[in-house]
Structures are given as structure tokens and as C-alpha cells.
Design a protein around this motif. Structure first.
Motif, PDB file in Angstrom:
ATOM      1  N   ASN A 597       0.800  -1.240   0.000  1.00 18.87           N
ATOM      2  CA  ASN A 597       0.000   0.000   0.000  1.00 18.87           C
ATOM      3  C   ASN A 597       0.824   1.277   0.000  1.00 18.87           C
ATOM      4  N   ARG A 624      -3.045  -0.478  -6.574  1.00 15.47           N
ATOM      5  CA  ARG A 624      -3.246  -0.719  -5.134  1.00 15.47           C
ATOM      6  C   ARG A 624      -4.693  -1.087  -4.830  1.00 15.47           C
ATOM      7  N   CYS A 665       6.040  -1.223 -10.040  1.00 11.70           N
ATOM      8  CA  CYS A 665       5.652  -1.366  -8.641  1.00 11.70           C
ATOM      9  C   CYS A 665       6.882  -1.801  -7.861  1.00 11.70           C
ATOM     10  N   PRO A 666       7.212  -1.090  -6.777  1.00 10.80           N
ATOM     11  CA  PRO A 666       8.431  -1.422  -6.034  1.00 10.80           C
ATOM     12  C   PRO A 666       8.452  -2.855  -5.519  1.00 10.80           C
ATOM     13  N   THR A 667       7.283  -3.427  -5.273  1.00  7.61           N
ATOM     14  CA  THR A 667       7.296  -4.787  -4.743  1.00  7.61           C
ATOM     15  C   THR A 667       6.932  -5.820  -5.817  1.00  7.61           C
ATOM     16  N   VAL A 669       4.248  -6.122  -7.832  1.00  5.45           N
ATOM     17  CA  VAL A 669       2.864  -6.600  -8.011  1.00  5.45           C
ATOM     18  C   VAL A 669       2.571  -6.651  -9.513  1.00  5.45           C
TER      19      VAL A 669
END
Ligand SMILES: Cc1cc2nc3c(=O)[nH]c(=O)nc-3n(C[C@H](O)[C@H](O)[C@H](O)COP(=O)(O)OP(=O)(O)OC[C@H]3O[C@@H](n4cnc5c(N)ncnc54)[C@H](O)[C@@H]3O)c2cc1C
Ligand code: SF4
Ligand code: SF4
Length: 1021
Positions: A597, A624, A665-667, A669
Motif C-alpha cells: 500500500n 493498489r 511497482c516497487p514490490t 505486483v
């Protein structure tokens, strides 16, 4: 099954009248959007913290009048009010059982700019990057440069008293806000600014001010005793406006500015309607010194000496981050250029100045200082602006990689912004590292050494023993902070994670004063209750996103998500084998939960992610929002069988599967892949419409259509046919369709396929669209490749194929419809047909990005084994192949200048997602005298069949109008328009039909046109 979303923070609603009446009253009173459905409330129940609380409802106000009306109705029904910007807070400031007011969609105007006075007035929803983009032409900027600048709103930044990397030079929000126009919970409106101006405020406010002043006078001695004397202190209310304690005074004249009491109050005192901001001149010159240290301790020990040189930033990057950055091929050369040997830590020291001499001189002083400190030869000096920018990007990306950790253990933010005086920094880091080890974890250190605020997030598993460890580590960290006279909250605020620590930091007397302040502003306790004062415990697990009893429901997935289903050992930093993480949804649940998030997908002006959000500005149509909807559905929080529910369908409705999030997306996703999984479950539960079936099975019926192309083409020629098509099938009548061709490429491939399958260097994979609609692209590829001296074979189904006469197909249309089994069947045919070519080292080359890149993406999650991986390793877009050959010195294309001297290039989203744009530019650059401009565009909005749907036509064009179509229209008539995606080309043609139609072509055709006339050289390899 998990309990539905709950409302743990109790508020005293007007129970006789209930929520239903509240919702109805609100909906009638405002012009903005009002949401009370479960999925919408779920999407607003989290921020970038570990907490989750369901709001009462959500208002997206169209104007400040909506806010006024909403606050009045909230007062009447005793419903709390929670203002929200990007929701990127890390401490739970923006979650609560309240009416959430999302100010980002409409309250985002820059109201006034005074260039001479260097001030601006903004509405609270203005995003920092948006403001700075508009200030740039005036040589100005707002200098609180938070890392979340692309999404953080000024209202939220003021709410949190945010701080940027360069706070040592420019201060925090509190140093840069001049006045706040606020609405109090009783409806009173006033401008809070310098004390001298408060005399003209309404009587209610004058009385408030008098009582605040009295508290300030009464508590002066306690303020001096308890408020930490560091610049980075953002906990509690800024009661030190009455007795300045900050290393950097809040005001230049030493006077009291009451706006500064509202800054950092986390929406718990008033709603900010407008903000007056102090601007700065953009620094003209910068230099960067990268100091290399043998130990982290030494780096921290030197920081206090370095700041005496007056830098604008001193930022730490530790060994772990250096290694993470070096693991990325794009960043490796950048970070390597900053290193001397194998340092354990580096400090990025930036100097700024009006003239070049000043920062250069101070860089020299840094070099001399490091010599005096025993580290001669440790500084890499960077004066080139491009090199400096690249290194700052690496520093940001390192954090992103860290956050992309798989498994249930995640870096948790709760002590990540403690601030200690610089003389104690080294010892603090050392001792806290030992604390982490004691609790079986570790942390990576980075960020603001200049002000003693080092970010560190220990890795904890919040579903298991994380809460206990969090408290234990926080207790020990707080003891260290107290010993060193630091601040427990130095950047990210209090929220839910740290409000209980306000008493620890400031003592009971000041807590009493804070409560008085809260009650004076907000006697009814409506404004974001439970933040800063009267908070809950940080480890109250009932408020966690993953609260006790949380579990993901079992799910038979269509794709292979096992790579996400792993355990991570934080100390050894190892991952268990795929599929061993214990996810009942076979890894899909854990892949969805990768979204923490942080809100990075809300950016709007660079990269691709997220086009549907850019066009709508709705949380629902944001990566998100989708990830949260899926997470709630997969854990039963949206009711039974919610994965195939209307709520999830609506969240995916505008996702164009652009894969922008996969890359940006930094992670990591990957919503496009998740959409395939969702579509699979949706179509199993609800079936497919005739339109969806027609599109999905296009590769199967295309051969028949190509025999009688005039028949399907009647839609474009017969009056009224397109309108009937819209009424019967749902294809937009306002769209043209690609024309079917009789001269399909594969029909004529006798000529193209002449090169022997056994010794061809290149095997051309011709997708359905190139074959049936634009065969000239495939012909151009053959011509160019042959001109380069390559033997080209055209891919065909293998001898033992189940449908030997049927052209090969990547299965994309099936994937888009969720027909994963059909897609797998097509993929198996492709893998089988190409395996022998791959085995002998031939390159597999394709033209259409979304088709060819499926071989490198979706094919790998279909359970097709090693052969699919080998194919992926050998599959290239034609421009990637040519660029590779060029770099290796093997490509000698005879190319001549074209009549056009400029090309405008629009990248297909999947090309961007797979880093292929550099290759396109590189091969276009082979054409002599051709200058290339790249459109800074997101998705073209066509996205396969998305733009053909009648229901999506408008939003599809809106996406194109964000950047692509204006750039195309502005291009000179003799500019070559280049777009490698068939959908993109179609959108360009459709979108310019009324304003002078422009045609874009595939880059391979540009090369073909530039080929020097004459017989192609005989294949030589
Ligand atoms: C990856 C990452 C990096 C970060 N880096 C930084 C950093 O470098 N520096 C830093 O300081 N922070 C940082 N943060 C924290 C956060 O991004 C900042 O605090 C940011 O300024 C918050 O902006 P927002 O629009 O998301 O505000 P929100 O999170 O939406 O709101 C913040 C607070 O302000 C209140 N608020 C919002 N609007 C109003 C209004 N109109 N009236 C009254 N109150 C209001 C909210 O109620 C809430 O309490 C980072 C967060 C993440 C996830
Ligand atoms: S989808 Fe990615 S970018 Fe968006 S909030 Fe989640 S983690 Fe951040
Ligand atoms: S695939 Fe594209 S449209 Fe869909 S969520 Fe990701 S960035 Fe947004």
C-alpha cells in the motif's frame, strides 16, 4: 473464513438514525462521489502501515462545499472525519472508523502563485511533483523533497510534517508552511498564520488562540525540558511554537505562527482547506561527493564532521543496498562508478550553490576533511548532473528492491525514523543492530545521516511472532533514543504505531496539554480520533491488516504462483523452495499481499503505471485498489466466493493489462497476471459473453475469415453494420476494425519460409495479428533480417501437432478472456514447435510485443517445464535481436537516409515492461540522419480488445489523450510515427481520424524503407 471487515475503534454514532440515513443524507448533500459498499470501504481501510480499520464510508468531494456539508452531517451523526491524501502514511494515520475524505481527485488546484514573494497557495490534494512541475518554468520549487513526491499531497505532507532528503538545507514542512486555511469540526473556518494576523479571526478562533497561548505560557518550562532539541521531531503536537526547541527555528523572526501547530497534527485538529507555502529558488549548481567507508560505524561517526561543511544532503547507503543495486544490470555501472574498492557503506554528500564555484569548492573541502579523518582517497567526486541524477535513482531503487522481499516476513516500519544527535549516531546504529540480532532479525540502514534520521526496518512476520518482537525492539530502541536525547518519531509521524509513545516522549504534563489542545480545536472529538492523543497500543493485533485468525482461503489456481509461496529467513536471507510457503491459494495469496500500500502506483507523470488510474483518478482503478480488493476477496473479507464477485470484476474492469506495475511497482505486483487468474475464475462462474468468445477464439476462426475477407470487412463498409454490431455484441460503433486480408503472410510464406529449418539463424514467430491484418510487417522483418545476412525460417506447427495446419499462436486472446486451458494448449504447441530450433541455438524472433513477450512471461507460469524456460531465454522482439547483433558487431545493414529526418516513437507498454525500448531506439538510430523523439506516454488505451468495447471507448480515448494523441497531433506532418504495437497503431489512427488522420508504422518497416535498394546479400550465417 475471516470475519468481515470490522470497526475496532468505537465512536458514538447517532444510533437511532443509523448508517443508512447517514449515507443517504450525505449522498444528497454533496456533488462528489460517495461510497458505502464493502469493497470501497475495504480499499480505504489500509495505508502503508501494518494496520487495517474499515471506514464508515468514503467521500470524494468535488469542491470544498462538499467537505463543509460532510463535516456538518458528520457532526450531526457523530461520525468521525478522516482527511486523506495519497494514503502513503507509514504509521496508520489514514486508517480509522470514520468518513474518509479523499481529496486527491478534485481538490487539487494550485490556487495562486506569487513569483516575487516566492509563495504559492494550494488546495490540499495537490501532489508535490505536480506543484514542482508547474513551478519549474519560474525557476522555483517547494523543497520538502519526500521520496513519495510523485504521489504525496501537500495536505498529507502538512498533516505528517513530512521531511525530505535535503531537510538539513530546507527544513521540514513546518519550516515551509506560511498559513493554513482550516475548517474545524464545529464548522468554524479560519486562516491560521502568524499570531499578529489572528486578531481579525472570528470570535471562536480568537478565543481558541487565547487559550492556546495560555497553554504555551503555562507549559514553557516543561516544553524546554521535554521537547527534543533535534530538527527531526515530528511526534506530538508542535507545542514548541510557543517555546522554540527545533535546531532550525520554525519562523525567521522568532514569532509564533499558529499554522505550525496544525502542521504534523495528522488531521486530528482540523481539515486543511488551503495551504500557503514558502517557495525557494531552484539551486543552479550541484556537486556530489561519494565517501567510501570501510565500516558502517566509521560512516556514521564521520557524519557529524561532514555536516559542518554545509551540505544540502548527506544520505547513507549501506553494504546490503550496494549489493542489491549491483545485482541490477541497469544500476551496476552507476553504483560501480561511485565505489572505491568494496566499502561497507557510502555517504552521498550533496552541495548546492548559485555559482558553480561554491559547490565545487566545498567538494574540495570534503576531500580534504576525509583526509584529515584518516580516509584520504575515499571520495568519488561527481560534478556531472547526469551522473548525480543516476546515483540518486539508485539510492531510491535500492529501497524498492528491499521492499520486494517475498514470504511472510517483511521489513516493518515502526522505529524507522528515530532521530538521534549526530555525535551518537554511530553508537546508536551499532547497538540497535545488536538488538535486532537478539530478536533473530536484521535491518538494512539507509537515508538521512545529515539529520540523524536513519531508516531501518527490521524484518518481522506480523502473522506470527511479529507483534511481540515489534514491541520488544521498540522498547529497546526507545531506551537508546532516550539515552541519546533523540526523538522517537523523526519523520513519519505518530498514527497508530506511535501515538502510545507520545506520553513516553513528552511526559504526562505535555500529554495533558496535547489533550487540551485537541479538545479546544475539536470538542466533539470528531477529527481523526485516536491519533497523537488517546491512542491505541502499537501492538493491538485487532487493528492489524493480518490480525489473529487471518487466513487466505484455499484456491485452485489456473497459473503457477509457487514462486511467491516461500518462506524467507531474515537472518540468513534465504528463501525456501517454491511452493513451500504454506499459502492455501498456492502462492496467489502471497503474490497479492506483496502490495504494501505504499501508493507508488498513484504517480501520474512518468513511466506507464497505472493508466486506468491516470484516466480516472479513482482508487478502485489503481493497482493498489485492485490488490486490496483481491486480498480482501481471497481472505473472505468480502463474503463467500468473492474472487468471482462483481466487486472484483469492477475493480479489474479498467485494468488494461499493460504490465506497467510488473516493472514499476516497487514490490513487483503483477496485476496483468492477476487479471488472468481472476478472469479464469470469473468465466468459470459466469461464462463468457458472445463478444468475449469471439475475441478469445479469433486465432481459431481467423483462417476461415481470411478466405472470405470481404464478409467480416462488411462491418466497415455496410451502412449501419457497426451500430448493429454494438447493439448485438458490444463492440463500439465508433471504432474502426482492422481490415482482414486475403494476402496473409503465412499463405505466402513459401517465399519467406524458404530458408532451411535446419540451419536458419532466426526463426520468425508470426503472430495472428501480423499474419492476418498487417502481413507487410512480417515481410519487412524477413527482408531486413535477410539484408543483414541472416537465414530466416518461419515458425510452423510441429509435425505431431494436434492441429498441424493451424498457425501457431501465443494464446494471448485466450488469456485475456481467462481461458487459461486453451491458452496452455496454444503455448504447448508453440513450445513443441520451437524447441528443436532453440536446441540448436537459433533465435526466436517476433514482431508484436504483447504476443512475443508472452513467451517470456505467461508461458513461464503455465507449468510447461524447462522447455518453456529455454524458449523464453531465446525469444526476442525483432528490434531486441537486431540491437543485440549490432552491439556484438555482427549486424551490417545497408541503410540509407530516408526522406524524413525525424521519428516520433511510442512504446508499447509490454516493451517498456520488458526494457525493450532502448533496443527500439538503438535500431532506429541505425538509420542515417534520423532523429528520434520518444513520447512520454503511458498505455495508448487500446490494449487488445479493451478499446473496442463500447463500454470502454471513452476511457480508452481518455488514456490516449493524456499524452500520446496530443504528441502525435503536434508532430510535423513529415514526422515518421513509429509504434510497434498493433493496438497502438490502431489507436493513433482512430484518435486522429477527425483531426487529420496519422498513420504509425512498426519500426521494422522503417528499417525496411531505409534499406539500400538492390538484392539483399546472400545469407552468410
Ligand atoms: C516508500 C515510502 C517513502 C516515504 N518517504 C518519505 C520521506 O522521504 N519523507 C517523509 O516525510 N515521509 C515519507 N513517507 C511517508 C509519507 O509518504 C509522507 O508522510 C507523505 O507526505 C504523506 O502524504 P499523503 O498524501 O500520502 O498523506 P496521507 O498519508 O494521505 O495523510 C497524512 C496525514 O495527513 C492528514 N491529512 C491529509 N489531508 C489533510 C487535510 N486536508 N486536512 C487535514 N489533515 C490532512 C491525514 O489525515 C493523515 O493524518 C514515505 C512513505 C513511503 C510509503
Ligand atoms: S501496487 Fe505496488 S506500487 Fe501500488 S501500492 Fe501496492 S506495492 Fe505500491
Ligand atoms: S496492468 Fe496496467 S492497468 Fe493494470 S493495474 Fe497494472 S499498471 Fe494498472
Amino acid at each position: 473464513m475471516n470475519a468481515p471487515l470490522s470497526r475496532p475503534l468505537v465512536f458514538h454514532r447517532n444510533r437511532e438514525r443509523g448508517d443508512g440515513e447517514f449515507a443517504t443524507r450525505l449522498a444528497h448533500a454533496v456533488a462528489g462521489d460517495v461510497f458505502f459498499d464493502q469493497a470501497s470501504r475495504g480499499r480505504y481501510s489500509t495505508d502503508a502501515s501494518i494496520y487495517q480499520i474499515e471506514p464508515v464510508g468514503v467521500l470524494v468531494p468535488k469542491s470544498i462545499d462538499d467537505v463543509r456539508a460532510a463535516i456538518a452531517i458528520c457532526r450531526e451523526f457523530s461520525v468521525p472525519v478522516l482527511a486523506r491524501g495519497a494514503g502513503s502514511s507509514q504509521c496508520g494515520q489514514t486508517v480509522g472508523a470514520a468518513l474518509v475524505i479523499d481529496q486527491t481527485k478534485y481538490l487539487n488546484r494550485i490556487v495562486a502563485l506569487d513569483r516575487d514573494a516566492m509563495t504559492a497557495t494550494v488546495e490540499p490534494g495537490v501532489v508535490l511533483d505536480q506543484l514542482n512541475t508547474s513551478l519549474r518554468p519560474h525557476g522555483l520549487w517547494f523543497p520538502v523533497d519526500v521520496s513519495t513526491s510523485a504521489q504525496a499531497t501537500l495536505g498529507g505532507m502538512a498533516g505528517n510534517n513530512s521531511c525530505g532528503s535535503r531537510s538539513i538545507a530546507f527544513g521540514n514542512m513546518v519550516h515551509n508552511v506560511l498559513a493554513v486555511d482550516a475548517i474545524l469540526s464545529d464548522g468554524t473556518e479560519a486562516r491560521f498564520g502568524p499570531m499578529a494576523e489572528m486578531d481579525t479571526a472570528p470570535p471562536r478562533v480568537r478565543e481558541l488562540v487565547g487559550r492556546l497561548r495560555a497553554i504555551g505560557t503555562r507549559e514553557r518550562d516543561e516544553i524546554e525540558r521535554r521537547v527534543p532539541r533535534v530538527m527531526r521531531r515530528v511526534g506530538g503536537y508542535n507545542i514548541d511554537v510557543f517555546a522554540p526547541q527545533s535546531e532550525r527555528p520554525y519562523t525567521t523572526g522568532g514569532g509564533v505562527n499558529l499554522a505550525h501547530l496544525l502542521v504534523g497534527s495528522e488531521g486530528s485538529l482540523a481539515f486543511t482547506r488551503r495551504l500557503a507555502l514558502k517557495l525557494c529558488a531552484v539551486p543552479r549548481h550541484r556537486t556530489l561527493g561519494v565517501v567510501n567507508f570501510p565500516t558502517l560505524y566509521k560512516a556514521m561517526d564521520c557524519a557529524r564532521h561532514i555536516v559542518r561543511l554545509g551540505p544540502a544532503a548527506v544520505e547513507l547507503v549501506d553494504r546490503t543496498m550496494i549489493d542489491l543495486a549491483r545485482g541490477n544490470p541497469a544500476f551496476r555501472p552507476v553504483i560501480d562508478a561511485a565505489l572505491i574498492g568494496e566499502p561497507e557503506a557510502i555517504l552521498l554528500v550533496e552541495f548546492i550553490g548559485e555559482t558553480q564555484d561554491d559547490p565545487v569548492r566545498r567538494l574540495g573541502e570534503l576531500v580534504a576533511l576525509m583526509g584529515d579523518l584518516g580516509l584520504a582517497g575515499s571520495v568519488v567526486q561527481m560534478t556531472d548532473a547526469g551522473a548525480q541524477r543516476a546515483l540518486w535513482e539508485v539510492r531510491k531503487a535500492g529501497l524498492n528492491i528491499m521492499m520486494s522481499m517475498k514470504g511472510d516476513g517483511k521489513p516493518v516500519s515502526f522505529i524507522e525514523d528515530c532521530a538521534v544527535p549526530l555525535e551518537h549516531l554511530a553508537e546508536y546504529v551499532d547497538r540497535l543492530t545488536q538488538v535486532f540480532a537478539k530478536y533473530g532479525t536484521r535491518g538494512t540502514w539507509y537515508a538521512h545521516a545529515s539529520v540523524g534520521t536513519l531508516h531501518v526496518r527490521p524484518i518481522l512476520d506480523m502473522r506470527r511472532d511479529g507483534a511481540a518482537k515489534m514491541r520488544a525492539i521498540a522498547e529497546e530502541a526507545s531506551a537508546l533514543v532516550r539515552e541519546y536525547k533523540g526523538a522517537f518519531s523523526g519523520e513519519h509521524g505518530d498514527g497508530l504505531v506511535r501515538s502510545e509513545w507520545v506520553g513516553w516522549q513528552f511526559g504526562p504534563r505535555l500529554v495533558g496539554a496535547f489533550e487540551e489542545i485537541k479538545d479546544l480545536f475539536d470538542p466533539a472529538g470528531l477529527m481523526n480520533p485516536g491519533k497523537i492523543v488517546r491512542g491505541t497500543r502499537m501492538d493491538d493485533a485487532t487493528l492489524f491488516r493480518f490480525r489473529p485468525g487471518h487466513r487466505t482461503l484455499p484456491l485452485a489456481t489456473a497459473l503457477d504462483w509457487s514462486a511467491w509461496d516461500v518462506h524467507h529467513d531474515p537472518v540468513a536471507d534465504t528463501l525456501s523452495a517454491p511452493g513451500t510457503g504454506g499459502d492455501p491459494a498456492r502462492g496467489f495469496g502471497k503474490a497479492v499481499e506483496m502490495c504494501n500500500n505504499n501508493g507508488h502506483c498513484r504517480k501520474f507523470d512518468a513511466g506507464t503505471m497505472c493508466p486506468s488510474y491516470r484516466a480516472t483518478r479513482d482508487e478502485q482503478h489503481l493497482t493498489r485498489g485492485r490488490a486490496n480488493t483481491l486480498r480482501l476477496a481471497l481472505s473472505g473479507q468480502l463474503g463467500p466466493n468473492a474472487l468471482a464477485s462483481e466487486a472484483v470484476r469492477a475493480a479489474f474492469d479498467l485494468c488494461v493489462s499493460c504490465k506497467g506495475c510488473r516493472r514499476e511497482c516497487p514490490t513487483g505486483v503483477d496485476m496483468a497476471k492477476m487479471k488472468i487468474e481472476f478472469r479464469h475464475h470469473w468465466q468459470q462462474a459466469h461464462g463468457l459473453s458472445l463478444k468475449d468468445r469471439l475475441v478469445a477464439h479469433l486465432p481459431r476462426w481467423a483462417p476461415w475469415a481470411a478466405r472470405v475477407p470481404w464478409l467480416p470487412n462488411l462491418r466497415g463498409t455496410l451502412p449501419g453494420a457497426s451500430r448493429i454490431g454494438e447493439a448485438l455484441l458490444g463492440f463500439s460503433a465508433r471504432r474502426t476494425f482492422p481490415a482482414w486480408r486475403r494476402d496473409t503472410f503465412l499463405r505466402d510464406a513459401g517465399m519467406a519460409g524458404a530458408d532451411n529449418a535446419g540451419d536458419a539463424d532466426v526463426v520468425l514467430f508470426v503472430d495472428t495479428f501480423s499474419n492476418y491484418f498487417e502481413p507487410e510487417n512480417a515481410r519487412a522483418a524477413v527482408n531486413v533480417l535477410r539484408a543483414g545476412g541472416y537465414r530466416v525460417h518461419v515458425a510452423r506447427a510441429s509435425g505431431d501437432d494436434e492441429r498441424p495446419g493451424q498457425p501457431l499462436c501465443c494464446g494471448r486472446t485466450y488469456l485475456a478472456a481467462g481461458l487459461v486451458d486453451d491458452a496452455k494448449r496454444e503455448a504447448r504447441r508453440v513450445v513443441a514447435a520451437l524447441a528443436p530450433h532453440v536446441a540448436r541455438g537459433a533465435a526466436i524472433v517476433g514482431l508484436e510485443p504483447s504476443c512475443l513477450l508472452s513467451l517470456r512471461d505467461e508461458f513461464l507460469v503455465m507449468g510447461l517445464g524447462e522447455a518453456a524456460q529455454r524458449l523464453a531465454d531465446n525469444a526476442f522482439l525483432v528490434e531486441e535481436f537486431l540491437a543485440r547483433e549490432h552491439r556484438a558487431g555482427r549486424l551490417l545493414l545497408p541503410l540509407a537516409p530516408l526522406p524524413q529526418t525525424r521519428a516520433l516513437l511510442h512504446g508499447h507498454c509490454h516493451q517498456k515492461a520488458f526494457d525493450a525500448m532502448g533496443a527500439v531506439r538503438e535500431v532506429l538510430g541505425l538509420v542515417p540522419n534520423l532523429a528520434i523523439d520518444v513520447v512520454e506516454s503511458s498505455c495508448c488505451g487500446m490494449a487488445g480488445n479493451f478499446g473496442y468495447d463500447a463500454v470502454h471507448f471513452d476511457v480508452s480515448l481518455r488514456m490516449a489523450e493524456l499524452a500520446l494523441l496530443p504528441a502525435v497531433r503536434a508532430a510535423a506532418p513529415d514526422t515518421l510515427l513509429v509504434a510497434d504495437g498493433t493496438s497502438c497503431r490502431h489507436q493513433i489512427a482512430d484518435g486522429t481520424r477527425d483531426t487529420g488522420m496519422r498513420e504509425a508504422i512498426h519500426c521494422i518497416r522503417v528499417l525496411e524503407r531505409a534499406l539500400v535498394a538492390g538484392d539483399p546479400p546472400a545469407p552468410s550465417r
